[in-house]
Scaffold this active site. Structure first.
Site, PDB file in Angstrom:
ATOM      1  N   TRP A 186       0.880  -1.169  -0.104  1.00 15.99           N
ATOM      2  CA  TRP A 186      -0.019   0.071  -0.057  1.00 15.99           C
ATOM      3  C   TRP A 186       0.662   1.371   0.152  1.00 15.99           C
ATOM      4  O   TRP A 186       1.780   1.393   0.738  1.00 15.99           O
ATOM      5  CB  TRP A 186      -1.081   0.003   1.186  1.00 15.99           C
ATOM      6  CG  TRP A 186      -1.675   1.200   1.366  1.00 15.99           C
ATOM      7  CD1 TRP A 186      -2.884   1.658   0.324  1.00 15.99           C
ATOM      8  CD2 TRP A 186      -1.297   2.487   2.058  1.00 15.99           C
ATOM      9  NE1 TRP A 186      -3.068   3.098   0.899  1.00 15.99           N
ATOM     10  CE2 TRP A 186      -2.147   3.464   1.956  1.00 15.99           C
ATOM     11  CE3 TRP A 186      -0.243   2.613   3.104  1.00 15.99           C
ATOM     12  CZ2 TRP A 186      -2.424   4.739   2.379  1.00 15.99           C
ATOM     13  CZ3 TRP A 186      -0.182   3.891   3.518  1.00 15.99           C
ATOM     14  CH2 TRP A 186      -1.422   4.917   3.209  1.00 15.99           C
ATOM     15  N   GLU A 225      -3.018  -2.902  -2.566  1.00 18.61           N
ATOM     16  CA  GLU A 225      -4.144  -2.364  -1.774  1.00 18.61           C
ATOM     17  C   GLU A 225      -4.632  -0.820  -2.255  1.00 18.61           C
ATOM     18  O   GLU A 225      -3.772  -0.030  -2.178  1.00 18.61           O
ATOM     19  CB  GLU A 225      -3.870  -2.200  -0.084  1.00 18.61           C
ATOM     20  CG  GLU A 225      -4.881  -1.757   0.680  1.00 18.61           C
ATOM     21  CD  GLU A 225      -4.465  -1.494   2.074  1.00 18.61           C
ATOM     22  OE1 GLU A 225      -5.211  -1.060   3.111  1.00 18.61           O
ATOM     23  OE2 GLU A 225      -3.351  -2.129   2.418  1.00 18.61           O
ATOM     24  N   LYS A 227      -6.995   2.467  -2.445  1.00 24.03           N
ATOM     25  CA  LYS A 227      -7.610   3.350  -1.285  1.00 24.03           C
ATOM     26  C   LYS A 227      -8.472   4.418  -2.208  1.00 24.03           C
ATOM     27  O   LYS A 227      -8.053   4.880  -3.116  1.00 24.03           O
ATOM     28  CB  LYS A 227      -6.657   4.219  -0.515  1.00 24.03           C
ATOM     29  CG  LYS A 227      -7.034   4.734   0.956  1.00 24.03           C
ATOM     30  CD  LYS A 227      -6.116   5.142   1.740  1.00 24.03           C
ATOM     31  CE  LYS A 227      -6.347   5.432   3.099  1.00 24.03           C
ATOM     32  NZ  LYS A 227      -5.599   6.030   4.204  1.00 24.03           N
ATOM     33  N   ASP A 258      -9.586  -3.159   1.917  1.00 22.33           N
ATOM     34  CA  ASP A 258      -9.643  -2.597   3.157  1.00 22.33           C
ATOM     35  C   ASP A 258     -11.026  -2.028   3.386  1.00 22.33           C
ATOM     36  O   ASP A 258     -11.413  -1.213   2.841  1.00 22.33           O
ATOM     37  CB  ASP A 258      -8.580  -1.447   3.224  1.00 22.33           C
ATOM     38  CG  ASP A 258      -8.464  -1.047   4.860  1.00 22.33           C
ATOM     39  OD1 ASP A 258      -9.543  -0.584   5.233  1.00 22.33           O
ATOM     40  OD2 ASP A 258      -7.479  -0.946   5.335  1.00 22.33           O
ATOM     41  N   HIS A 261     -11.323   1.818   2.960  1.00 21.94           N
ATOM     42  CA  HIS A 261     -10.809   2.223   1.799  1.00 21.94           C
ATOM     43  C   HIS A 261     -11.643   2.779   0.768  1.00 21.94           C
ATOM     44  O   HIS A 261     -11.158   2.884  -0.495  1.00 21.94           O
ATOM     45  CB  HIS A 261      -9.537   1.446   1.064  1.00 21.94           C
ATOM     46  CG  HIS A 261      -8.442   1.607   2.168  1.00 21.94           C
ATOM     47  ND1 HIS A 261      -7.099   1.234   1.806  1.00 21.94           N
ATOM     48  CD2 HIS A 261      -8.135   2.118   3.278  1.00 21.94           C
ATOM     49  CE1 HIS A 261      -6.398   1.398   2.708  1.00 21.94           C
ATOM     50  NE2 HIS A 261      -7.100   1.929   3.827  1.00 21.94           N
ATOM     51  N   HIS A 285      -8.524  -6.176   4.925  1.00 22.05           N
ATOM     52  CA  HIS A 285      -7.906  -5.510   5.983  1.00 22.05           C
ATOM     53  C   HIS A 285      -9.643  -5.038   6.594  1.00 22.05           C
ATOM     54  O   HIS A 285     -10.330  -4.440   6.182  1.00 22.05           O
ATOM     55  CB  HIS A 285      -7.441  -4.359   5.644  1.00 22.05           C
ATOM     56  CG  HIS A 285      -6.022  -4.640   5.664  1.00 22.05           C
ATOM     57  ND1 HIS A 285      -5.118  -3.762   5.159  1.00 22.05           N
ATOM     58  CD2 HIS A 285      -5.125  -5.743   5.378  1.00 22.05           C
ATOM     59  CE1 HIS A 285      -3.677  -4.072   5.320  1.00 22.05           C
ATOM     60  NE2 HIS A 285      -3.625  -5.341   5.156  1.00 22.05           N
ATOM     61  N   ASP A 293     -11.860   6.770   6.501  1.00 15.88           N
ATOM     62  CA  ASP A 293     -10.908   5.762   6.695  1.00 15.88           C
ATOM     63  C   ASP A 293     -10.106   6.124   8.211  1.00 15.88           C
ATOM     64  O   ASP A 293      -8.719   6.019   8.443  1.00 15.88           O
ATOM     65  CB  ASP A 293      -9.668   5.604   5.655  1.00 15.88           C
ATOM     66  CG  ASP A 293      -8.641   4.265   6.072  1.00 15.88           C
ATOM     67  OD1 ASP A 293      -9.167   3.158   6.542  1.00 15.88           O
ATOM     68  OD2 ASP A 293      -7.707   4.401   5.654  1.00 15.88           O
ATOM     69  N   ASP A 295     -10.079   3.801  10.852  1.00 15.27           N
ATOM     70  CA  ASP A 295      -9.469   2.610  11.571  1.00 15.27           C
ATOM     71  C   ASP A 295      -9.848   2.804  13.107  1.00 15.27           C
ATOM     72  O   ASP A 295      -8.949   2.339  13.770  1.00 15.27           O
ATOM     73  CB  ASP A 295      -8.012   2.957  11.549  1.00 15.27           C
ATOM     74  CG  ASP A 295      -7.390   2.879  10.025  1.00 15.27           C
ATOM     75  OD1 ASP A 295      -7.494   1.833   9.381  1.00 15.27           O
ATOM     76  OD2 ASP A 295      -6.725   3.928   9.534  1.00 15.27           O
ATOM     77  N   ASP A 325      -6.784  -4.347  10.431  1.00 13.45           N
ATOM     78  CA  ASP A 325      -6.011  -2.809  10.231  1.00 13.45           C
ATOM     79  C   ASP A 325      -6.718  -1.955  11.147  1.00 13.45           C
ATOM     80  O   ASP A 325      -7.758  -1.383  10.363  1.00 13.45           O
ATOM     81  CB  ASP A 325      -5.932  -2.799   8.752  1.00 13.45           C
ATOM     82  CG  ASP A 325      -5.056  -1.530   8.413  1.00 13.45           C
ATOM     83  OD1 ASP A 325      -4.273  -1.132   9.482  1.00 13.45           O
ATOM     84  OD2 ASP A 325      -5.075  -1.178   7.380  1.00 13.45           O
TER      85      ASP A 325
END
Length: 417
Positions: A186, A225, A227, A258, A261, A285, A293, A295, A325
């Site tokens: 990524w 990956e 995004k 993810d 993302h 993820h 994003d 997290d 993640d």
């Protein structure tokens, strides 16, 4: 919870599920084989060991300043071991390139070697874990707004070399641990404002990737990956979903999905069946975006449940690599590990306990009221009793019992840092 209480509740749940044709023992066997790839960066807010006092940059940041952050490799490992003891099952660990055992020496990213991660491999063997790896393009003097897509060939070459070396490290991990390591690529590359040379940047990225993957690593599962956007790079992301999906399909590697993302109205689960028709495997993820994003710690919400259902119902557990993640620094970090990991497991257990045969029968015959009704009723089945029994079988605390253990660890360990 007491052992006798857990067993009694499980036997009742087992009988209830049998009434709708579900074998709970078989579901638990499958859950036992689902390994999550825990993420080492939850312990120290993605700081790593290159420069413990460094700041994050390049489309990434951790928020919060809860006391007890891990400050060195020993504390990171200690925290992971504690979290591991509270998560039932057998799991993996995903490591970023900035977490090497550098011995206090300055090792630039285009100089990292397997020897800098040998102590991780030894630690993994001692703790019965397999390893995965990630190249690290952020928080470096050459990160800028672009790395592998930079107009500057010297910058591109630096990051190409770093990523090749990262894949070689992953290859050595896979070789020594006798289990292929996922290597995830990524990069944050993009632009804060309007961009007129999108084609150029993506052409440069493709060329960089071609050079990186020309080096064969037989003990690696490669993944790229995408995004939607990064912090400070909101207007353009070079490595978009369409770019990496095309690259993955063309080159027979994995695309990483993810959960944070994509656009807030997109659901990651809907991409699973589409991607698996064209790529050999997928890397996930699992995260929890809140409007972007961000997290957040994974919880048992609809998005995670639908993700697990799609994988289980597509009979794709052997084609999906499940990584976590998130890096929430606003609460106890070990607690964040455990909450997110157990929530993910619970989602997969619920999917394994769902009456999919009956649901498919309803759908194929056009009985959509019945399909929706059974989906709703499945939510209130006694799956929690089955999960508590899973914890018991794996010598992990059941229900909320892990809270006290983490509080004790904070009192004795992390609060003294």
């Amino acid at each position: 919870m007491k052992e006798a209480q857990i067993i009694k509740a499980y036997e009742a749940a087992k009988e209830r599920y049998a009434q709708i044709g579900i074998d709970t023992d078989e579901a638990l066997k499958k859950l036992q084989n689902i390994s999550l790839s825990l993420h080492c960066w939850q312990t120290d807010d993605v700081t790593g060991f290159e420069n413990p006092d460094g700041q994050l940059s390049g489309g990434i940041q951790a928020t919060g300043n809860y006391p007890g952050k891990a400050r060195n490799i020993e504390e990171v490992r200690k925290d992971i071991e504690k979290a591991k003891s509270l998560i039932p099952g057998s799991h993996r660990l995903s490591i970023h390139a900035i977490y090497g055992d550098f011995g206090g020496k300055k090792v630039d990213r285009n100089e990292i070697e397997p020897k800098h991660f040998q102590s991780w491999i030894d630690w993994a063997k001692a703790n019965d874990m397999k390893l995965d790896f990630n190249s690290t393009s952020f928080s470096h003097p050459l990160s800028g707004d672009q790395s592998l897509s930079s107009r500057d060939k010297a910058v591109r070459d630096f990051w190409i070399e770093h990523t090749i070396r990262s894949r070689k490290i992953a290859d050595e991990m896979g070789r020594q641990l006798n289990d292929k390591a996922c290597h995830n690529l990524w990069i944050h590359d993009g632009s804060k404002d309007l961009t007129v040379d999108r084609y150029l940047y993506r052409s440069l990225l493709k060329d960089s990737l071609d050079k990186i993957f020309a080096t064969k690593c037989p003990n690696v599962k490669d993944a790229v990956e995408c995004k939607l956007f990064g912090t400070g790079l909101e207007s353009f992301t070079v490595g978009s979903h369409e770019f990496y999906m095309g690259y993955a399909v063309k080159n027979g590697i994995m695309a990483t999905l993810d959960m944070g993302h994509f656009h807030p109205t997109e659901e990651t689960y809907d991409k699973i069946s589409a991607m698996l028709l064209f790529t050999p495997e997928i890397l996930l993820h699992v995260s929890r975006p809140v409007r972007w994003d961000s997290d957040h710690v994974v919880i048992l919400n609809d998005s995670v449940q639908m993700l697990a259902q799609e994988i289980v119902w597509a009979d794709a557990l052997n084609k999906v690599n499940i990584g976590l993640d998130y890096f929430d620094a606003s609460i106890n970090r070990i607690g964040a590990y455990v909450i997110g990991s157990r929530a993910t497991q619970k989602a997969f257990l619920q999917a394994l306990l769902s009456p999919i045969k009956q649901l498919r029968d309803y759908e194929s015959s056009g009985r959509f009221f019945q399909r929706l009704a059974l989906l709703e009723e499945s939510k209130s089945m006694p799956w929690a009793a089955v999960y508590d029994y899973f914890c018991l079988k794996n010598n992990a605390p059941a229900a909320e019992d892990y809270i006290a253990t983490i509080e004790q660890y904070e009192k004795e360990v992390t609060s003294k840092r």
